[in-house]
Design an enzyme around this catalytic site. Structure first.
Site, PDB file in Angstrom:
ATOM      1  N   SER A  41       4.312   6.059  10.309  1.00  0.00           N
ATOM      2  CA  SER A  41       4.903   6.132  11.644  1.00  0.00           C
ATOM      3  C   SER A  41       5.269   7.568  12.015  1.00  0.00           C
ATOM      4  CB  SER A  41       6.156   5.257  11.722  1.00  0.00           C
ATOM      5  OG  SER A  41       5.854   3.926  11.391  1.00  0.00           O
TER       6      SER A  41
HETATM    7  N1  SAH Z   1       6.816   2.447   8.480  1.00  0.00           N
HETATM    8  C1  SAH Z   1       5.493   2.432   7.910  1.00  0.00           C
HETATM    9  C2  SAH Z   1       4.522   2.001   8.975  1.00  0.00           C
HETATM   10  C3  SAH Z   1       3.235   1.520   8.479  1.00  0.00           C
HETATM   11  S1  SAH Z   1       2.169   0.908   9.731  1.00  0.00           S
HETATM   12  C4  SAH Z   1       5.185   3.841   7.413  1.00  0.00           C
HETATM   13  O1  SAH Z   1       5.841   4.766   7.864  1.00  0.00           O
HETATM   14  O2  SAH Z   1       4.287   4.007   6.594  1.00  0.00           O
HETATM   15  C5  SAH Z   1       2.601  -0.778   9.820  1.00  0.00           C
HETATM   16  C6  SAH Z   1       2.426  -1.596   8.576  1.00  0.00           C
HETATM   17  O3  SAH Z   1       2.684  -2.953   8.929  1.00  0.00           O
HETATM   18  C7  SAH Z   1       1.023  -1.569   7.975  1.00  0.00           C
HETATM   19  O4  SAH Z   1       1.097  -1.170   6.652  1.00  0.00           O
HETATM   20  C8  SAH Z   1       0.553  -3.033   8.096  1.00  0.00           C
HETATM   21  O5  SAH Z   1      -0.266  -3.453   7.020  1.00  0.00           O
HETATM   22  C9  SAH Z   1       1.866  -3.779   8.125  1.00  0.00           C
HETATM   23  N2  SAH Z   1       1.799  -5.118   8.693  1.00  0.00           N
HETATM   24  C10 SAH Z   1       1.118  -5.551   9.780  1.00  0.00           C
HETATM   25  N3  SAH Z   1       1.312  -6.873   9.966  1.00  0.00           N
HETATM   26  C11 SAH Z   1       2.145  -7.287   8.972  1.00  0.00           C
HETATM   27  C12 SAH Z   1       2.698  -8.559   8.596  1.00  0.00           C
HETATM   28  N4  SAH Z   1       2.450  -9.674   9.285  1.00  0.00           N
HETATM   29  N5  SAH Z   1       3.501  -8.611   7.508  1.00  0.00           N
HETATM   30  C13 SAH Z   1       3.769  -7.487   6.774  1.00  0.00           C
HETATM   31  N6  SAH Z   1       3.265  -6.272   7.073  1.00  0.00           N
HETATM   32  C14 SAH Z   1       2.462  -6.167   8.157  1.00  0.00           C
END
Ligand code: SAH
Length: 219
Positions: free
Chosen positions: A68
Site C-alpha cells: 500500500s
Molecule cells: N497492506 C498490504 C496491502 C496488500 S494488497 C501491504 O502493505 O502489503 C491487499 C492484499 O489483500 C493482497 O495481498 C491480497 O491478496 C489480499 N486479499 C484480497 N482479498 C482478500 C481476502 N478475501 N482475504 C484475505 N486477503 C485478501
C-alpha cells in the site's frame, strides 16, 4: 531498529522526506509519522525496488498485488488509533506485512488474514526478522473475519470489496472502528464505520484505489 536503517536511498534522510510529504498531504499524528519514519519499508519490497521504497507510491510485491501507498497506510492508521487504547485489531489483506508491522506498534495484539499463502509466508519471515511478537496471522478468506478472536476494537481492510462484508461488522466491538475501501476499480471510497450501541455510523474519508477483495484462498 538501527540495524535496518539502511544507506543511500533507504537512509534516514530519505525516510524523513517521506514523512514531510505525508505532513503536506494532511497526516497530523506525530505518533504515526514517527512509526512510518522508523519502519524499514525497503525490507518489504524486492531488493531491485528498495531505492523506491520511501516514495509515496504503491509498489509491486508479486502475485499481482501491491504494498500500500504510505499515505494510505498513515491515513488508515491515524483514523483507527484516534483517541483509542487499542487492545485487539484485525487486518484483512496482510500482503507483504508492512501495514501489519505499522499497526502492531499501536495495539496490544494484531490478527491478520491473507488469502495468498506465498505472500503470507514472506510476511511471516518479516515479522520474525523485525521481532514483532504481537502478530498472529492465518491463511484464509478475510471476508469472514476471524471469529475466534472477535470482537475487535479496530478492523482495517487492505483490499476493496463491492460491499462491506457483514461478518466484519458483526465482529466489531461497541465503539469499534472498521476502515475499509469499498467499490469497483476506479470508483472506490475509503469508509470509516463506527459501531454504536445500536447500529453503525458511516463516514467517507477519502477516494482511493485498492486491489479488489477476492473470495476463497490461493496457494
Ligand atoms: N497492506 C498490504 C496491502 C496488500 S494488497 C501491504 O502493505 O502489503 C491487499 C492484499 O489483500 C493482497 O495481498 C491480497 O491478496 C489480499 N486479499 C484480497 N482479498 C482478500 C481476502 N478475501 N482475504 C484475505 N486477503 C485478501
Amino acid at each position: 531498529m538501527t540495524a535496518h536503517s539502511g544507506i543511500g536511498m533507504t537512509s534516514q534522510r530519505t525516510r524523513d522526506r517521506l514523512a514531510e510529504t505525508l505532513v503536506e498531504m494532511g497526516i497530523k499524528s506525530n505518533l504515526v509519522l514517527d512509526v512510518i519514519r522508523n519502519t524499514p519499508r525497503h525490507l518489504f519490497v524486492d531488493e531491485a525496488l528498495s531505492s523506491r521504497a520511501y516514495e509515496n507510491t504503491a509498489l509491486p510485491i508479486g502475485f499481482s498485488q501491491t504494498i500500500s501507498q504510505p499515505y494510505i497506510v498513515a491515513k488508515m492508521t491515524e483514523a483507527l488509533i484516534k483517541g483509542k487504547d487499542l487492545q485487539k485489531v484485525l487486518e484483512i489483506g496482510t500482503g507483504c506485512g508492512y501495514q501489519t508491522v505499522i499497526m502492531a506498534q499501536f495495539t496490544k495484539q494484531i490478527y491478520t488474514v491473507e488469502r495468498i499463502s506465498g505472500l503470507l509466508m514472506r510476511a511471516r519471515e518479516q515479522f520474525q526478522k523485525l521481532a514483532c511478537t504481537n502478530i498472529r496471522s492465518k491463511h484464509a478468506d478475510g471476508n469472514i473475519g476471524w471469529l475466534r478472536y472477535a470482537p475487535f476494537d479496530g478492523i482495517i481492510v487492505a483490499a476493496a470489496p463491492i460491499g462491506v462484508p457483514v461478518a466484519l461488522l458483526e465482529q466489531l466491538a461497541i465503539a469499534g472502528r472498521l476502515i475499509i475501501p469499498v467499490g469497483k476499480p476506479g470508483d472506490q471510497k475509503l469508509l470509516l464505520i463506527t459501531r454504536k450501541e445500536e447500529g453503525f455510523e458511516e463516514e467517507i474519508i477519502d477516494s482511493v484505489s485498492f486491489v479488489p477483495m477476492l473470495s476463497g484462498v490461493d496457494t
